[in-house]
Design a protein around this motif. Structure first.
Motif, PDB file in Angstrom:
ATOM      1  N   VAL A  56      -8.569  -9.950   6.781  1.00 50.63           N
ATOM      2  CA  VAL A  56      -9.843 -10.471   6.284  1.00 50.63           C
ATOM      3  C   VAL A  56      -9.613 -11.359   5.066  1.00 50.63           C
ATOM      4  O   VAL A  56     -10.165 -12.452   4.962  1.00 50.63           O
ATOM      5  CB  VAL A  56     -10.804  -9.304   5.953  1.00 50.63           C
ATOM      6  N   ARG A  57      -8.769 -10.906   4.153  1.00 46.60           N
ATOM      7  CA  ARG A  57      -8.460 -11.693   2.962  1.00 46.60           C
ATOM      8  C   ARG A  57      -7.778 -13.005   3.341  1.00 46.60           C
ATOM      9  O   ARG A  57      -8.057 -14.056   2.770  1.00 46.60           O
ATOM     10  CB  ARG A  57      -7.580 -10.862   2.030  1.00 46.60           C
ATOM     11  N   GLN A  64       0.836  -1.194   0.000  1.00 50.57           N
ATOM     12  CA  GLN A  64       0.000   0.000   0.000  1.00 50.57           C
ATOM     13  C   GLN A  64       0.875   1.250   0.000  1.00 50.57           C
ATOM     14  O   GLN A  64       1.989   1.227   0.509  1.00 50.57           O
ATOM     15  CB  GLN A  64      -0.892   0.045   1.254  1.00 50.57           C
ATOM     16  N   LYS A 106      -6.288  -4.494   8.219  1.00 50.81           N
ATOM     17  CA  LYS A 106      -7.525  -5.267   8.362  1.00 50.81           C
ATOM     18  C   LYS A 106      -7.878  -5.973   7.064  1.00 50.81           C
ATOM     19  O   LYS A 106      -8.337  -7.114   7.069  1.00 50.81           O
ATOM     20  CB  LYS A 106      -8.669  -4.361   8.794  1.00 50.81           C
ATOM     21  N   ARG A 107      -7.643  -5.307   5.941  1.00 46.29           N
ATOM     22  CA  ARG A 107      -7.917  -5.912   4.642  1.00 46.29           C
ATOM     23  C   ARG A 107      -7.071  -7.170   4.450  1.00 46.29           C
ATOM     24  O   ARG A 107      -7.543  -8.192   3.959  1.00 46.29           O
ATOM     25  CB  ARG A 107      -7.634  -4.907   3.530  1.00 46.29           C
ATOM     26  N   LYS A 153      -6.870   0.270   7.884  1.00 49.68           N
ATOM     27  CA  LYS A 153      -7.728  -0.370   6.890  1.00 49.68           C
ATOM     28  C   LYS A 153      -6.942  -1.408   6.079  1.00 49.68           C
ATOM     29  O   LYS A 153      -7.451  -2.488   5.774  1.00 49.68           O
ATOM     30  CB  LYS A 153      -8.317   0.666   5.935  1.00 49.68           C
ATOM     31  N   ALA A 154      -5.726  -1.056   5.706  1.00 53.52           N
ATOM     32  CA  ALA A 154      -4.904  -1.975   4.916  1.00 53.52           C
ATOM     33  C   ALA A 154      -4.571  -3.233   5.710  1.00 53.52           C
ATOM     34  O   ALA A 154      -4.621  -4.346   5.169  1.00 53.52           O
ATOM     35  CB  ALA A 154      -3.628  -1.279   4.472  1.00 53.52           C
TER      36      ALA A 154
END
Length: 93
Positions: free
Chosen positions: A83-84, A70, A79-80, A76-77
């Motif tokens: 989650v992925r 990123q 967490k992304r 957010k990154a």
């Protein structure tokens, strides 16, 4: 060649066909289990003179499970990535 043995490319191709499946079976990743340990890592890298953040998740054997690059460093990154990773693995360690 270092040891005086001359091998043609055709011989290498035949060895690959003969022993390749055995090597791939050994290299295949084991199935994830609940006892696995995940390590998350964050590193600042420079791409084209600009700062980027690399997040990487690896298991206890050093196998890279997932990674994300990123331009901004934010939650957010991260967490992304998690989650992925959870979707991809199918279970939580």
């Amino acid at each position: 060649m270092e040891r005086g043995i001359v091998v043609s490319y055709e011989t290498i191709r035949r060895w690959g066909r003969k022993f390749g499946s055995t090597y791939t079976k050994q290299l295949r990743r084991k199935k994830p289990s609940r006892r696995d340990i995940w390590h998350l890592d964050e590193v600042v890298i420079s791409i084209g003179g600009r700062k980027h953040w690399l997040w990487r998740a690896a298991d206890q054997d050093g196998y890279v499970l997932d990674e994300i690059v990123q331009t901004r460093r934010d939650t957010k990154a991260a967490k992304r990535l998690l989650v992925r990773l959870l979707k991809k693995q199918g279970l939580v360690p």
